[in-house]
Scaffold this active site. Structure first.
Site, short mmCIF file in Angstrom:
data_model
loop_
_atom_site.label_atom_id
_atom_site.label_comp_id
_atom_site.label_asym_id
_atom_site.label_seq_id
_atom_site.Cartn_x
_atom_site.Cartn_y
_atom_site.Cartn_z
N TYR A 1 -4.64 -12.19 12.82
CA TYR A 1 -4.66 -10.91 12.10
C TYR A 1 -5.99 -10.20 12.34
O TYR A 1 -6.03 -9.01 12.67
CB TYR A 1 -4.47 -11.21 10.61
CG TYR A 1 -4.58 -10.02 9.69
CD1 TYR A 1 -3.58 -9.06 9.64
CD2 TYR A 1 -5.68 -9.88 8.83
CE1 TYR A 1 -3.67 -7.99 8.76
CE2 TYR A 1 -5.77 -8.82 7.95
CZ TYR A 1 -4.77 -7.87 7.93
OH TYR A 1 -4.86 -6.81 7.06
N ASP B 1 10.37 3.00 7.00
CA ASP B 1 10.14 1.56 7.07
C ASP B 1 11.23 0.98 7.95
O ASP B 1 12.19 1.68 8.31
CB ASP B 1 10.16 0.93 5.67
CG ASP B 1 9.32 -0.34 5.62
OD1 ASP B 1 8.33 -0.38 4.89
OD2 ASP B 1 9.65 -1.31 6.36
N ILE B 2 11.09 -0.30 8.26
CA ILE B 2 12.07 -0.90 9.18
C ILE B 2 13.43 -1.10 8.50
O ILE B 2 14.45 -1.15 9.16
CB ILE B 2 11.51 -2.20 9.78
CG1 ILE B 2 12.39 -2.66 10.95
CG2 ILE B 2 11.35 -3.30 8.74
CD1 ILE B 2 11.70 -3.60 11.89
N ASP C 1 11.49 1.60 13.25
CA ASP C 1 10.84 0.40 13.77
C ASP C 1 9.68 0.91 14.63
O ASP C 1 9.91 1.61 15.62
CB ASP C 1 11.86 -0.38 14.62
CG ASP C 1 11.24 -1.61 15.27
OD1 ASP C 1 10.01 -1.77 15.20
OD2 ASP C 1 12.00 -2.39 15.88
N LEU D 1 0.83 -1.21 0.00
CA LEU D 1 0.00 0.00 0.00
C LEU D 1 0.86 1.26 0.00
O LEU D 1 0.63 2.19 -0.78
CB LEU D 1 -0.93 -0.02 1.23
CG LEU D 1 -1.84 1.17 1.42
CD1 LEU D 1 -2.77 1.36 0.22
CD2 LEU D 1 -2.67 1.00 2.70
N1 SER Z 1 -5.17 -8.47 2.12
C1 SER Z 1 -5.09 -8.77 3.50
C2 SER Z 1 -4.65 -10.16 3.73
O1 SER Z 1 -4.93 -10.99 2.88
C3 SER Z 1 -6.41 -8.57 4.16
O2 SER Z 1 -6.51 -7.32 4.67
O3 SER Z 1 -4.11 -10.44 4.74
#
Ligand code: SER
Length: 319
Positions: free
Chosen positions: A141, A34-35, A51, A13
């Site tokens: 996640y 970025d890291i 970080d 992104l």
């Molecule tokens: N595109 C992401 C994933 O697949 C979902 O937000 O983890």
């Protein structure tokens, strides 16, 4: 003048959002972080290693640049997170907490933070998933995204931080490869179509998921960040719909341009994650609050992806 810091900017992104922000605000006002340092600084402008788990480093950058906005993109995506749940929690939640705390302490009022369709789970209505519905994810996640949404809403209500967020569907673009997501197949398939004419898909042929082309995702993000706060009725994260399709439908769309393209299916654990996510998203609240409207549908995405990837291939051959 705005000074905008972006974390995790070298990801899928960030790679596309950074040039859009540089164009809008001037490269000298965008602090790309970025890291790791990039191999080449294709962005031009300012790059700093950051970080997100190091809050004092974040505060030092604020001291140096007098930051007014943060786009906090650094995160571990769904598939990768399943193999390292503790690390995913650490990066996704402690990273967000550091950004929110630094913003609160230093008076940085405006924050962008991406949420995801991963907030939904197996008990969520699958079709036209509403803005407000069950959010009981069964991935780590998704757990971090639900908790993140709650945390953002808390910092908004308690401390008045203007935090804005979208629940992105799978994001498709040609500029950068995604890493560790369940929806990554929808990018890889185009690369493989051009490279080898065939693709082995980790999702089953009928795994319908909401997706969005990167120009739409970047536009949605900038539109949301620009709208008057008074118009926003959601202080967690907005549903945004792009287009919904299955791997089989992408293959069919690719065949309109590359007739011999073949796909085979070898579903793995990512297919189970995909099965717990919506087929399609109801984004009527985003459309009402800030006039969101998708522009790219599946065949538009396919045409644009293939033509850009072909250009890249040609340029690589010349070099
Ligand atoms: N595109 C992401 C994933 O697949 C979902 O937000 O983890």
């Amino acid at each position: 003048m705005e000074k905008i810091l972006i974390t995790g900017a070298l990801g899928q992104l960030g790679t596309e959002l950074v040039p859009a922000l540089q164009k809008k605000y001037g490269a000298e006002n965008i602090i790309v972080t970025d890291i790791h340092r990039p191999e080449s600084n294709d962005f031009g402008g300012i790059f700093e290693v950051l970080d997100v788990l190091d809050k004092s480093a974040l505060l030092s950058l604020h001291k140096k640049y007098k930051i007014t906005q943060i786009y906090h993109l650094a995160a571990v995506l769904s598939a990768k997170a399943e193999s390292t749940p503790a690390l995913a929690w650490h990066i996704n939640m402690d990273g967000l907490m550091n950004v929110l705390e630094a913003a609160h302490e230093q008076g940085i009022k405006k924050i962008y933070w991406p949420s995801s369709i991963g907030v939904f789970g197996p008990d969520t209505p699958k079709d036209n998933t509403p803005q407000n519905t069950f959010k009981n994810p069964n991935t780590i996640y998704g757990v971090t995204k639900v908790a993140g949404e709650k945390l953002c809403a808390y910092y908004n209500e308690k401390f008045g931080l203007d935090i804005r967020s979208l629940r992105y569907p799978g994001l498709i673009g040609y500029k950068a490869m995604p890493g560790g997501g369940t929806t990554d197949y929808a990018v890889e398939i185009y690369h493989e179509a051009l490279k080898s004419g065939s693709y082995t898909c980790p999702l089953s042929e009928n795994a319908m998921l909401p997706m969005m082309y990167m120009p739409d995702a970047v536009r949605a993000t900038l539109e949301l960040m620009e709208v008057d706060r008074e118009r926003l009725t959601v202080n967690s994260s907005y549903n945004v719909a792009g287009v919904s399709f299955t791997p089989d439908m992408v293959a069919e769309s690719i065949r309109k341009i590359i007739p011999g393209f073949t796909i085979t299916y070898k579903p793995d654990f990512r297919d189970t994650i995909a099965a717990s996510w919506p087929n399609s998203i109801d984004d009527s609240v985003a459309r009402r609050d800030w006039n969101w409207k998708v522009a790219y549908h599946l065949d538009d995405i396919t045409k644009d992806m293939i033509s850009h990837l072909r250009e890249i291939q040609r340029a690589e051959k010349v070099m």
